[in-house]
Design an enzyme around this catalytic site. Structure first.
Site, PDB file in Angstrom:
ATOM      1  N   HIS A   1      -7.922   5.783  -5.173  1.00 12.17           N
ATOM      2  CA  HIS A   1      -8.216   5.364  -3.793  1.00 12.17           C
ATOM      3  C   HIS A   1      -7.739   3.959  -3.508  1.00 12.17           C
ATOM      4  CE1 HIS A   1     -11.305   2.697  -5.205  1.00 12.17           C
ATOM      5  NE2 HIS A   1     -11.884   2.560  -4.043  1.00 12.17           N
TER       6      HIS A   1
ATOM      7  N   SER B   1       0.862  -1.172   0.000  1.00  9.30           N
ATOM      8  CA  SER B   1       0.000   0.000   0.000  1.00  9.30           C
ATOM      9  C   SER B   1       0.900   1.224   0.000  1.00  9.30           C
ATOM     10  CB  SER B   1      -0.917   0.002   1.224  1.00  9.30           C
ATOM     11  OG  SER B   1      -1.811  -1.092   1.190  1.00  9.30           O
TER      12      SER B   1
END
Length: 971
Positions: free
Chosen positions: A893, A874
């Site tokens: 996102h 991430s």
């Protein structure tokens, strides 16, 4: 200029990573896709680009509709989409922010193309290759299925109609009523819903054999064969989609068609010929327009004129194809044709295609012989005497096929012989048995194709006969009960009092005369003509029917499908039916501190943090608590001991939307949220413990409190059922109050309320309240996570472990923001306007200096958190300097899905994914089900590194740090 095209949507390359769909037609603005070549290929593989193009039609859309690098198809508006509309003259669209899907239980039969029915759960592995029947304003049609969802067990309710039809659904599943779509829980006994009575046959797999090949055209010009091969019509297989359309065209043409010199003509009503035109086009030929002419007729001495309509297939290849399939060439009365032999090899639904099309042309329409009873629909057929044997064989073949399908027929009749110019002509006839149950089977399983008038009347007749049978059954049960009570010694007056639903004379006859056989309907039961006046029949054939009961039916695993057609409905048992974010918590722990305790930690987190569908949260959700959360957001959580003051300073909008208006959130939505405060939910929502592996901008990372080797926690969830319900509630209100605006949009899922309208203000206030709920939901999970870390590491989570909130940012949200828009003036300045910025699966990414950025980060820029898949990294980004000019201060996102959840479960096995992650990457995953793990497997998502690279190079979100999973819990 570099251009690309995907399914008819053309894009032009503006600059590196920026692709534009030029403005055309009714588009208000162009659309832009922010993607590399690799990501563009993936984005163009589904309906994302068309949905983005549709979004440009929203009133007040400004500059561009934008798709982020992680974009993929959603409902109406693409996930990863950003659209800004003028807050004074534009609109606000719930569909451009996100909403929920409702469900049907296992076993529910869904109507598909070609008169097939399949259990909804059986569609999971093939829904993308299927079409569902759809009730459209223009009539019955079929549409591609674009979405299939499966959920864990939910409470379901059974709805029963006056005609005995049954379906089960969740309370929030919409049903079509005379006032539009209404959710089941808003429907009561006595209300009317629409039901399409046509059932068709079970969706059996078509047998595989070659119907025609090149040898069947050996005597034809090779060019004709080439034409058929180019259209994939040679070889023609029994399982081909084209074959199914040809079965219908063949059946109808045999009844009401003719051949000319290379021409194939069909006669019928204008509406029906349009359906024939569509099928001719679908198999690759160009039909003519519909021709119209006046023709004089004389029958039994009566002269009259009527308008005749026809359509032509103008290719000789099409004509020869039908002839080889069994269409009679020349005058039918002089032909020796019989029913095609291959029909015997086909499944029930395939044979019904041929039969129903022939009956649409040749069988008599439903009609009554007495006010409450029907004639037997019949077919007559003429042949000259020399071909009488073939004519008889043809009709007897049709009778045999009907009998095989469970439809009883009357006896075959040789009606009469007449002398004509062609010689002696024999007339034959048979009918469908008029016994009520048999007629219902015929009308609802075979019926009439390419004849909308007969079809609609047949469906009303079926509903009438079913209602009549229900009433007779009720009277029969009353008669049996009356006899049982009398035999038990009850006086006749007592029996009459107890059975007040039937009249006294009926009870007396039941007790004293011991009637034989089934009773008749009561005298006040309507005639068929009266029934026709009472019910409403739509163009698609759906008939209004009264709901007689709605009852609890336990809990069941539930499913749903979504269709591409703008009507967004389908038939379930005949009934016509139709906010998240992420936060990161930093710690002072290092990966070395955690190593060896991963399984202990993941087990503890899974036990402590509620996950999965349904209820269960951390806080007790009284009515007052829900109101306070909707009004105050994270402030309430901190005051109640679920956080610390610094949490407010490090949350978007300090965890509270001042525009929140809880009074505009429906009680139903509040009730859904009461038991879910502090819960993850399911799907792609998760809690993941990670380690920082890379730092790209040390000065920004330092400001965020990040360093290599550090342990952080990522929490991704939303406003649960409360937010979903709110969006659904307002979509329904918008459909009712602003239907004029909806009618101008290319997709119903883009339903929007005009800016400045009362409904727009109400929705905005309700949505802001839902945002407060979502922030609070993540705050309570953060609190419980801190407690777990404190227990596992025997330390104070704040003083010893430094578990400070890094940032919390919303993903599905609409906000009023000020942005510079339009072309620069002579001084290089652009106009600043207040906009509704819709971010659906997109993240706000404001650069340094923007006042909305929390003071603690204002000098470096807003933190942006981009989750990857369970097996990938991430990212933490910061709002880039170019974001305001490029994307209304937005970026991606997440990684963005590559495949549907259904495809993921076909490709991956949850247990294997879980084992591989643990053994190969030391990532420990725990979930409520293996299916959830499979749906979120690493291979399901785009390459998050590529998504972030594009964001970084465009300057809309700058790379700060990369993290990698250690352990993960999912719903």
């Amino acid at each position: 200029m570099t251009t690309r095209e995907f399914d008819g949507v053309r894009l032009e390359k503006v600059r590196e990573h920026v692709w534009e769909i030029p403005r055309e037609g009714d588009m208000n603005v162009p659309a832009r896709v922010l993607a590399s070549e690799e990501l563009l290929e993936q984005i163009g593989s589904d309906d994302t680009l068309q949905q983005l193009k549709n979004a440009t039609h929203l009133p007040g859309m400004t500059d561009h509709a934008i798709c982020m690098p992680d974009g993929h198809q959603g409902y109406g508006f693409p996930v990863g989409g950003v659209g800004a509309t003028d807050a004074r003259t534009g609109c606000i669209s719930p569909g451009a922010i996100g909403y929920d899907i409702n469900c049907l239980p296992e076993g529910t039969r869904v109507s598909l193309s070609h008169g097939r029915r399949a259990r909804i759960e059986k569609l999971e592995e093939r829904f993308e290759q299927e079409q569902a029947a759809v009730a459209a304003e223009s009539g019955l049609t079929c549409s591609d299925i674009r979405l299939f969802t499966e959920s864990s067990e939910k409470p379901v309710y059974e709805i029963r109609s006056e005609t005995g039809d049954l379906v089960s659904a969740t309370a929030d599943h919409p049903f079509l009523t005379e006032t539009g779509m209404r959710e089941l829980e808003d429907i009561e006994p006595g209300d009317e819903v629409y039901l399409h009575p046509f059932e068709g046959f079970p969706d059996e797999e078509a047998p595989e054999f070659i119907v025609l090949d090149e040898e069947d055209f050996a005597d034809e010009d090779p060019q004709l064969v080439r034409v058929l091969k180019e259209r994939d019509l040679l070889p023609l297989r029994s399982s081909d989609e084209a074959f199914h359309r040809l079965l219908k065209l063949l059946g109808y043409h045999t009844g009401d068609g003719a051949f000319g010199d290379g021409i194939t003509t069909f006669y019928g009503g204008r509406e029906d010929l349009e359906a024939i035109r569509s099928d001719i086009e679908a198999i690759g030929f160009t039909p003519s327009r519909i021709y119209e002419r006046e023709r004089d007729h004389q029958i039994d001495g009566r002269e009259f004129t009527r308008t005749e309509y026809s359509v032509r297939g103008q290719a000789n290849a099409f004509k020869q194809l039908l002839i080889r399939l069994g269409a009679p060439d020349g005058k039918k009365v002089e032909s020796d044709f019989t029913a095609p032999n291959y029909l015997e090899k086909l499944t029930d639904w395939q044979r019904a295609l041929y039969l129903s099309a022939f009956f649409g042309a040749e069988m008599s329409a439903p009609d009554t012989v007495a006010p409450k009873n029907f004639y037997a629909p019949s077919v007559s057929h003429n042949r000259i005497a020399d071909e009488a044997e073939a004519g008889e064989a043809f009709l007897r073949d049709l009778m045999a096929h009907l009998e095989d399908l469970g439809i009883e027929t009357n006896s075959f009749e040789r009606v009469e012989s007449t002398q004509t110019a062609a010689g002696k002509v024999e007339r034959f006839r048979f009918g469908v048995s008029s016994e009520a149950e048999n007629l219902v089977r015929f009308f609802t399983q075979v019926g009439y194709r390419y004849n909308a008038e007969k079809r609609r009347k047949a469906l009303v007749a079926a509903q009438y006969l079913k209602r009549k049978a229900e009433v007779i059954d009720e009277r029969e049960r009353a008669a049996e009960k009356a006899r049982a009570m009398a035999d038990g010694g009850a006086a006749i007056n007592e029996v009459k009092d107890r059975l007040s639903s039937v009249n006294d004379r009926f009870i007396e006859r039941s007790v004293y005369e011991q009637r034989k056989g089934r009773p008749r309907p009561p005298a006040d039961f309507p005639d068929f003509s009266e029934y026709q006046e009472r019910v409403t029949v739509r163009e698609d054939g759906a008939v209004s029917t009264e709901v007689v009961s709605i009852s609890e039916a336990g809990v069941a695993k539930v499913y749903d499908i979504g269709v591409a057609h703008d009507a967004h409905n389908f038939f379930a048992e005949g009934f016509v039916v139709s906010n998240c974010g992420v936060r990161m918590v930093r710690t002072d722990l290092t990966y070395d501190d955690l190593r060896g305790r991963e399984e202990e930690l993941v087990d503890a987190l899974f036990e402590a943090v509620p996950s999965g569908l349904g209820g269960g949260g951390i806080a007790k959700g009284t009515a007052d608590v829900v109101e306070a959360i909707l009004e105050r957001g994270v402030e309430w959580a901190v005051d109640e001991g679920y956080g610390v003051p610094s949490d407010l300073r490090r949350c978007e909008d300090e965890g509270r939307r001042e525009d929140a208006r809880p009074e505009f959130v429906t009680q139903k939505a509040k009730d859904r949220g009461r038991n879910q405060i502090g819960s993850l939910g399911s799907g792609n929502h998760f809690l993941e413990v990670q380690r920082v592996t890379d730092v790209f901008r040390p000065e920004v990372a330092e400001a965020y409190g990040l360093s290599e080797g550090q342990v952080v926690v990522l929490i991704h969830c939303g406003s649960r059922g409360l937010g979903h319900q709110t969006c659904t509630d307002y979509l329904r209100k918008i459909e009712k109050q602003h239907g004029d605006l909806l009618a101008e949009l290319p997709d119903k899922e883009l339903a929007a309320a005009p800016a400045g309208s009362a409904l727009a203000e109400e929705y905005y206030g309700a949505m802001c309240a839902c945002i407060n709920y979502a922030w609070t939901n993540r705050q309570l999970i953060t609190h419980r996570t801190r407690e777990v870390f404190g227990d596992v590491f025997d330390a104070d989570p704040m003083a010893d472990l430094g578990m400070e909130l890094l940032y919390d940012v919303a993903h599905n949200i609409g906000k009023k923001e000020e942005h510079a828009v339009g072309e620069p003036d002579a001084d290089g300045e652009r106009e600043t306007r207040e906009l509704y910025v819709h971010r659906k699966g997109a993240t706000r990414a404001f650069p340094a200096g923007r006042e909305e950025v929390p003071a603690v980060y204002r000098d470096v820029g807003q933190p942006v958190i981009i989750p990857g898949s369970m097996g990938a990294g991430s990212y933490v980004l910061r709002g880039g300097d170019a974001s305001l000019d490029t994307s209304f201060g937005s970026t991606a996102h997440g990684a963005g899905r590559l495949m549907s959840r259904t495809q993921a479960k076909q490709e991956f096995w949850g247990g294997d994914v879980q084992d591989d992650l643990a053994e190969q990457q030391k990532i420990y995953v725990k979930a409520q089900s293996g299916a959830t793990i499979a749906e979120e497997a690493p291979g399901v998502y785009k390459d998050v590194d590529e998504v972030v690279r594009v964001s970084d190079e465009l300057g809309i979100g700058d790379k700060v740090a990369r993290t990698f999973p250690v352990c993960n819990i999912k719903g």
